[in-house]
Design an enzyme around this catalytic site. Structure first.
Site, PDB file in Angstrom:
ATOM      1  N   ASP A 225      78.084  18.486  -7.089  1.00 63.30           N
ATOM      2  CA  ASP A 225      78.413  17.620  -5.975  1.00 63.30           C
ATOM      3  C   ASP A 225      79.519  18.229  -5.125  1.00 63.30           C
ATOM      4  O   ASP A 225      80.519  18.688  -5.644  1.00 63.30           O
ATOM      5  CB  ASP A 225      78.894  16.304  -6.579  1.00 63.30           C
ATOM      6  CG  ASP A 225      79.048  15.232  -5.546  1.00 63.30           C
ATOM      7  OD1 ASP A 225      78.030  14.784  -5.043  1.00 63.30           O
ATOM      8  OD2 ASP A 225      80.197  14.858  -5.262  1.00 63.30           O
ATOM      9  N   GLU A 291      75.359  21.150  -3.457  1.00 64.96           N
ATOM     10  CA  GLU A 291      75.440  20.333  -2.256  1.00 64.96           C
ATOM     11  C   GLU A 291      76.625  20.781  -1.434  1.00 64.96           C
ATOM     12  O   GLU A 291      77.751  20.787  -1.919  1.00 64.96           O
ATOM     13  CB  GLU A 291      75.646  18.861  -2.622  1.00 64.96           C
ATOM     14  CG  GLU A 291      75.811  17.980  -1.406  1.00 64.96           C
ATOM     15  CD  GLU A 291      76.544  16.681  -1.708  1.00 64.96           C
ATOM     16  OE1 GLU A 291      75.900  15.638  -1.652  1.00 64.96           O
ATOM     17  OE2 GLU A 291      77.750  16.716  -1.992  1.00 64.96           O
TER      18      GLU A 291
HETATM   19  C1  LIG Z   1      83.358  11.021  -2.394  1.00 69.28           C
HETATM   20  C2  LIG Z   1      83.019  10.993  -3.747  1.00 69.28           C
HETATM   21  O1  LIG Z   1      82.736   9.942  -4.087  1.00 69.28           O
HETATM   22  N1  LIG Z   1      82.976  11.945  -4.621  1.00 69.28           N
HETATM   23  C3  LIG Z   1      82.103  13.012  -4.663  1.00 69.28           C
HETATM   24  C4  LIG Z   1      82.726  14.367  -4.427  1.00 69.28           C
HETATM   25  O2  LIG Z   1      82.469  14.716  -3.133  1.00 69.28           O
HETATM   26  C5  LIG Z   1      81.274  14.372  -2.441  1.00 69.28           C
HETATM   27  C6  LIG Z   1      81.361  14.636  -1.006  1.00 69.28           C
HETATM   28  O3  LIG Z   1      80.109  14.573  -0.475  1.00 69.28           O
HETATM   29  C7  LIG Z   1      80.803  12.982  -2.585  1.00 69.28           C
HETATM   30  O4  LIG Z   1      79.468  12.816  -2.122  1.00 69.28           O
HETATM   31  C8  LIG Z   1      80.821  12.607  -3.975  1.00 69.28           C
HETATM   32  O5  LIG Z   1      80.490  11.267  -4.006  1.00 69.28           O
END
Ligand SMILES: CC(=O)N[C@@H]1CO[C@H](CO)[C@@H](O)[C@@H]1O
Ligand SMILES: *[C@@H]1O[C@H](CO)[C@@H](O)[C@H](O)[C@H]1NC(C)=O
Ligand SMILES: *[C@@H]1O[C@H](CO)[C@@H](O)[C@H](O)[C@H]1NC(C)=O
Ligand SMILES: *[C@@H]1O[C@H](CO)[C@@H](O)[C@H](O)[C@H]1NC(C)=O
Ligand SMILES: *[C@@H]1O[C@H](CO)[C@@H](O)[C@H](O)[C@H]1NC(C)=O
Ligand SMILES: *[C@@H]1O[C@H](CO)[C@@H](O)[C@H](O)[C@H]1NC(C)=O
Ligand SMILES: [Ca+2]
Ligand SMILES: [Ca+2]
Length: 579
Positions: A225, A291
């Site tokens: 992620d 991603e």
């Molecule tokens: C924002 C978040 O909730 N945490 C993670 C780490 O980063 C990405 C950014 O796209 C988020 O999608 C993911 O949910």
């Protein structure tokens, strides 16, 4: 006696089976990845929230579609402030979703069905409820440097200020004061999601142990992620303004993120994870999906650091229902021409995910089949998001109904720009209560009201449904012509130069040919001579076509004057590919 001869024959074949090794190394190259958003897939215990047992029970749906891989979005222990992207234990299952025992059952069922399981890996941060964070607050070794801590700055009136101007993705400063440690910690997302410090070796080891923990439990890869947020500038310099007009000063887009995103160190960590995964099971490639919503060149670079699928978001970010055949061809060619040379590198095509509006809402319902055709006929890995196989659409939410922190934080004026709830509504299985998702009186997000007619069960029994078109295409994807065939993309120009509204995609392998033709025109009269245009003299039959095409499956195509109605697309094949 006879039986033992057969056994010996089988053993001889197996003994001579280097190709089997090669095949398992290559398994991912033409695969279909199906993404499950666990909270919304299937609720097995009636609490209105999807769970692991729900997935296990319905994994046969994923097998029926023909998916090789199921990627399950985050299922780890979490206070769920950001629906599982705030992890409080990287090696345990969130209670709402089940237990490690349930997870083992899921893996068992997946093995039985021949589906590989891939999990999310969220390395950018943990929850502030993680034990590591508490110990970091109290400066207990080795955890003291697991997070990114900085001293405050003070203005001339001795007001305490964050160390620099960095902004959170969810709006406001990326720094949060901690009164026990008397320092600020960095959070690129919510304040409850402190960033992990990858400049600390112990932390890096710790995260590798997480990967090993899940691989030991049968996981065949990870989707990583937001990989581009892993590192930040070690001098903590202020970021320059983006100067995008109309963006408020506390909005993430107010700054140009040159010091908090896409730092070169990221690629080194990815390489170390690739090595770890290769060492774990030599000869059987583990999948890494990365991603990163980043510039093209930066995404492509992830291939060389060990990503098998650096997500290609062109159907999400670059193209929409206004795009022409020319735009599509340009984007497809650009990706194909930039996948690095080397047999391990293959293209990939992402139809949708839990962070973006649904494909049927982005392109319009009548273009859903066209997108199915593109992601399955183009070479490489196809990635589809649960619900897209039936053309689920976004549900409109009021601000009061909004659950996604990205939406809530944006406020009542702007929530609809940021909220990801519309594409996360419960899966529509049938026309029963809650669309068959749950027996609860209420579900964590409301079910889209259109489930009465838009659901899996209804589509299975219709000759022309998104579901049936997609499953038929996936059958075709498994043939050698899609796996190994050459690729040509072509524009049809009637008057050459002005109206290039028809896109052709051709795959050829031995005597097999697959042709995809997409009519982007909503009005104009064009009839194509396929023979001349695509240099095909073999007879072609209709394999499948989108709704409203007035073509029937198996129908022989008039090569010299082939016409498709407005916005319609069709897949044609040589007769040797029809079953
Ligand atoms: C924002 C978040 O909730 N945490 C993670 C780490 O980063 C990405 C950014 O796209 C988020 O999608 C993911 O949910
Ligand atoms: C995380 O969960 C595991 C169970 O898999 C448990 O053994 C471990 O102690 C937990 N770790 C932390 C840091 O809470
Ligand atoms: C946090 O750590 C401190 C110091 O070790 C300990 O006293 C406290 O109980 C911990 N708090 C939580 C919520 O774990
Ligand atoms: C791959 O090799 C071909 C032929 O040498 C070259 O034209 C092309 O630019 C290379 N592609 C990449 C992405 O390096
Ligand atoms: C595309 O759609 C238009 C509008 O219906 C139609 O006139 C034209 O013939 C179609 N083109 C092809 C190649 O089928
Ligand atoms: C067209 O196809 C024939 C074989 O079917 C081939 O010999 C010829 O080179 C092709 N022409 C072009 C321009 O690709
Ligand atoms: Ca449940
Ligand atoms: Ca970070």
């Amino acid at each position: 006696m006879i039986r033992s001869y057969i056994l010996i024959a089988v053993l001889i074949i197996l003994a001579d089976s280097n190709p089997v090794q090669v095949a398992s190394k290559d398994w991912y190259k033409n695969s279909l990845v199906y993404q499950i958003y666990p909270r919304s897939f299937k609720d097995s215990n009636g609490d209105g929230i999807g769970d692991l047992n729900g997935i296990t029970k319905n994994l046969v749906h994923v097998a029926e579609i023909g998916a090789d891989v199921v990627w399950i979005s985050t299922i780890f222990s979490s206070p769920q402030k950001d629906f599982g992207y705030d992890i409080s234990n990287f090696t345990n299952i969130n209670e709402e979703y089940g237990t490690l025992e349930d997870f083992n059952k899921l893996i068992e069922k997946a093995r039985f069905l021949g589906i590989k399981v891939i999990l999310d890996f969220v390395p950018n941060h943990s929850s502030d409820q993680h034990k590591w964070f508490n110990q970091s607050i109290h400066r207990i070794k080795p955890y003291d440097e697991y997070y990114i801590w900085r001293d405050a700055k003070y203005d001339e009136h001795q007001n305490r200020l964050p160390p620099n101007n960095w902004l959170s993705n969810f709006g406001g400063s990326a720094w949060q004061w901690n009164d026990i440690r008397k320092q600020y910690y960095l959070h690129q997302f919510a304040a409850g999601q402190p960033d992990l410090n990858y400049r600390n070796d112990e932390l890096q080891e710790e995260m590798k142990n997480v990967l090993v923990f899940w691989m030991d439990r049968g996981v065949e890869g990870f989707r990583i992620d937001a990989i581009n947020h892993m590192y930040e500038d070690d001098q903590f310099r202020d970021e320059p303004l983006s100067n995008i007009p109309g963006v408020p000063s506390d909005d993430y887009d107010f700054l140009n993120h040159i010091y908090t995103k896409n730092l070169p160190e990221t690629y080194k960590v990815l390489e170390s994870w690739r090595k770890l995964m290769d060492d774990q099971s030599p000869g059987n490639t583990k999948m890494i999906l990365t991603e990163a919503y980043a510039d093209f060149d930066l995404i492509i670079k992830y291939y060389l650091s060990g990503s098998t699928v650096p997500f290609n978001f062109m159907f999400i970010s670059d193209l929409n229902n206004k795009s022409t055949a020319v735009d599509f061809k340009r984007s497809i060619d650009r990706w194909m021409n930039n996948v690095p040379n080397g047999t391990e590198y293959v293209a990939n095509w992402v139809l949708g995910n839990h962070d973006n509006h649904r494909v049927a809402s982005r392109f319009g319902e009548k273009r859903v089949d066209q997108l199915f055709m593109l992601v399955t006929i183009l070479p490489g890995v196809s990635v589809i998001y649960n619900g897209d196989e039936i053309g689920m659409v976004d549900r409109e939410f009021t601000y009061e109904e909004t659950k996604d922190p990205a939406g809530c934080n944006a406020g009542p004026e702007r929530y609809w720009l940021k909220s990801r709830d519309p594409e996360r509504t419960p899966f529509q299985w049938n026309d029963g209560p809650n669309a068959g998702f749950s027996t609860s009186s209420s579900t964590w997000l409301p079910v889209n009201e259109n489930y009465i007619h838009l659901n899996v069960e209804a589509q299975k029994y219709k000759a022309y449904s998104h579901y049936n078109i997609l499953t038929r295409l996936i059958e075709l994807k498994k043939k050698s012509v899609i796996e190994y065939g050459t690729l040509e993309t072509a524009l049809y120009c009637s008057k050459c130069s002005v109206t290039e509204n028809v896109l052709g995609v051709v795959r050829r392998h031995r005597s097999y040919i697959v042709v995809l033709i997409v009519n982007f025109s909503d009005t104009e009269m064009i009839v194509v001579d396929i023979g001349m245009w695509l240099n095909i003299s073999e007879p072609l039959r209709v394999y499948t076509s989108s709704k409203g095409s007035n073509l029937s499956p198996r129908q022989i195509v008039e090569l010299r004057s082939f016409s498709l109605s407005a916005s319609v697309s069709a897949v044609l094949t040589t007769p040797n590919l029809l079953n």
